[in-house]
Design an enzyme around this catalytic site. Structure first.
Site, PDB file in Angstrom:
ATOM      1  N   ASN A  40       0.715  -1.024   0.091  1.00  0.00           N
ATOM      2  CA  ASN A  40       0.063   0.025  -0.031  1.00  0.00           C
ATOM      3  C   ASN A  40       0.948   1.268   0.022  1.00  0.00           C
ATOM      4  OD1 ASN A  40      -2.115   2.055   0.638  1.00  0.00           O
ATOM      5  ND2 ASN A  40      -2.259   1.357   2.515  1.00  0.00           N
TER       6      ASN A  40
ATOM      7  N   LYS B  90       0.156   4.051  -0.387  1.00  0.00           N
ATOM      8  CA  LYS B  90      -0.794   5.537   0.340  1.00  0.00           C
ATOM      9  C   LYS B  90      -0.662   6.489  -0.761  1.00  0.00           C
ATOM     10  CE  LYS B  90      -0.496   3.307   4.879  1.00  0.00           C
ATOM     11  NZ  LYS B  90      -0.265   3.516   6.337  1.00  0.00           N
TER      12      LYS B  90
ATOM     13  N   HIS C 111      -9.742   1.421   4.609  1.00  0.00           N
ATOM     14  CA  HIS C 111      -8.755   1.392   5.268  1.00  0.00           C
ATOM     15  C   HIS C 111      -8.954   2.541   6.484  1.00  0.00           C
ATOM     16  CE1 HIS C 111      -4.329   2.626   6.504  1.00  0.00           C
ATOM     17  NE2 HIS C 111      -4.145   1.600   5.986  1.00  0.00           N
TER      18      HIS C 111
ATOM     19  N   GLU D  98      -6.159  -4.481  10.987  1.00  0.00           N
ATOM     20  CA  GLU D  98      -5.260  -3.175  10.792  1.00  0.00           C
ATOM     21  C   GLU D  98      -5.484  -2.572  12.221  1.00  0.00           C
ATOM     22  OE1 GLU D  98      -3.256  -2.906   7.322  1.00  0.00           O
ATOM     23  OE2 GLU D  98      -4.253  -1.147   7.787  1.00  0.00           O
TER      24      GLU D  98
ATOM     25  N   GLY E 161       1.907   2.444  10.985  1.00  0.00           N
ATOM     26  CA  GLY E 161       2.942   3.548  10.918  1.00  0.00           C
ATOM     27  C   GLY E 161       3.588   4.082  12.152  1.00  0.00           C
TER      28      GLY E 161
ATOM     29  N   SER F  44       2.817  -1.765  10.490  1.00  0.00           N
ATOM     30  CA  SER F  44       4.306  -1.682  10.541  1.00  0.00           C
ATOM     31  C   SER F  44       4.868  -3.069  10.671  1.00  0.00           C
ATOM     32  CB  SER F  44       4.738  -1.316  12.181  1.00  0.00           C
ATOM     33  OG  SER F  44       4.194   0.113  12.300  1.00  0.00           O
TER      34      SER F  44
ATOM     35  N   GLY G  61       2.555  -0.983   4.560  1.00  0.00           N
ATOM     36  CA  GLY G  61       2.700   0.582   3.876  1.00  0.00           C
ATOM     37  C   GLY G  61       4.148   0.688   4.002  1.00  0.00           C
TER      38      GLY G  61
HETATM   39  P1  PGA Z   1       2.512   0.632   7.839  1.00  0.00           P
HETATM   40  O1  PGA Z   1       1.202   0.706   7.138  1.00  0.00           O
HETATM   41  O2  PGA Z   1       3.211  -0.532   7.254  1.00  0.00           O
HETATM   42  O3  PGA Z   1       3.170   1.875   7.560  1.00  0.00           O
HETATM   43  O4  PGA Z   1       2.371   0.485   9.290  1.00  0.00           O
HETATM   44  C1  PGA Z   1       0.246  -0.313   6.920  1.00  0.00           C
HETATM   45  C2  PGA Z   1      -1.027   0.141   6.729  1.00  0.00           C
HETATM   46  O5  PGA Z   1      -1.461   1.436   7.055  1.00  0.00           O
HETATM   47  O6  PGA Z   1      -1.879  -0.566   6.119  1.00  0.00           O
END
Ligand code: PGA
Length: 221
Positions: A5, A7, A89, A146, A152, A183, A204
């Site tokens: 993803n 984003k 999401h 999630e 993040g 994460s 992400g």
């Molecule tokens: P992240 O994002 O891996 O940066 O935590 C994951 C997500 O938002 O699906």
């Protein structure tokens, strides 16, 4: 299934640099990978698509094609080789005020167009999200757990909590594929990456560098 993803990150030249690097690494990949770039960049990934690597979008309109300015409908995606859509999401739920009803409508749009909906939920949203769908719709979803407190942040959830939530997901949705996001990276998630109970990951930050993402894919059991 390992989902990238992106984003709202990366411009045209940054995406083509990523695509070039990943294309070189891609032949060694044995897992199913779904790349979800920002929608304008789907074309940059056209040549990476293969038996194992498919394309997805990060969101989809809850409406069909028509007068819905700014929304990207499933019809708009025809011809781009997209096979999945992330739906609900937490960033859509919080910044764009998406409700479970909106998410259910998006799932319906996906299913009508033959796209796999990857439905994101926190633990507290599992039941209400499932209840907005009927049983036949639920059965066709992939569910991504999630936890907001781990997205993040650089810390992933514990395997014990991920598996506890899996039980809730399976009782609400039925026996659907269950993936984890929050994460996921090589240093935070080694035990999660090797759990046979988890069908995949939504990644992400750790997908933004092609080499790092490839190493993450290769480290999955
Ligand atoms: P992240 O994002 O891996 O940066 O935590 C994951 C997500 O938002 O699906």
């Amino acid at each position: 299934m390992i989902i990238a993803n992106f984003k709202s990150n990366k411009n045209k030249s940054e995406i083509s640099e990523w695509a070039q690097k990943f294309q070189q690494l891609a032949p060694s990949i044995q897992h199913s990978v779904v790349l979800c770039p920002p929608t304008p960049h789907l074309v940059a990934f056209e040549t990476i698509r293969s038996e194992r690597i498919s394309l997805g979008v990060q969101d989809i309109s809850s409406y069909p094609a028509g007068s819905y300015t700014g929304a990207v409908s499933t019809h708009n995606l025809v011809g781009f080789g997209v096979s999945a859509a992330i739906v609900g999401h937490s960033e859509r739920r919080s910044h764009f005020h998406e409700t479970n009803q909106d998410i259910a409508n998006k799932v319906r749009e996906c299913l009508a167009a033959g796209l796999t909906p990857i439905v994101c939920v926190s633990a507290s949203e599992v039941v209400a999200t499932a209840n907005a769908l009927d049983a036949s719709e639920r059965a066709k979803c992939v569910v991504a757990f999630e936890p907001i407190e781990h997205i993040g942040t650089g810390t992933s959830d514990t395997l014990a909590h991920i598996l506890e939530t899996k039980d809730q997901v399976i009782s609400a949705f039925g026996k659907v594929p269950y993936i984890y996001g929050g994460s996921v990276n090589l240093s935070t998630a080694p035990e999660i990456l090797h759990s046979p109970e988890i069908d995949g990951f939504l990644v992400g930050s750790a997908c933004l560098d092609a080499q790092t993402f490839h190493s993450l894919i290769q480290s999955c059991a």
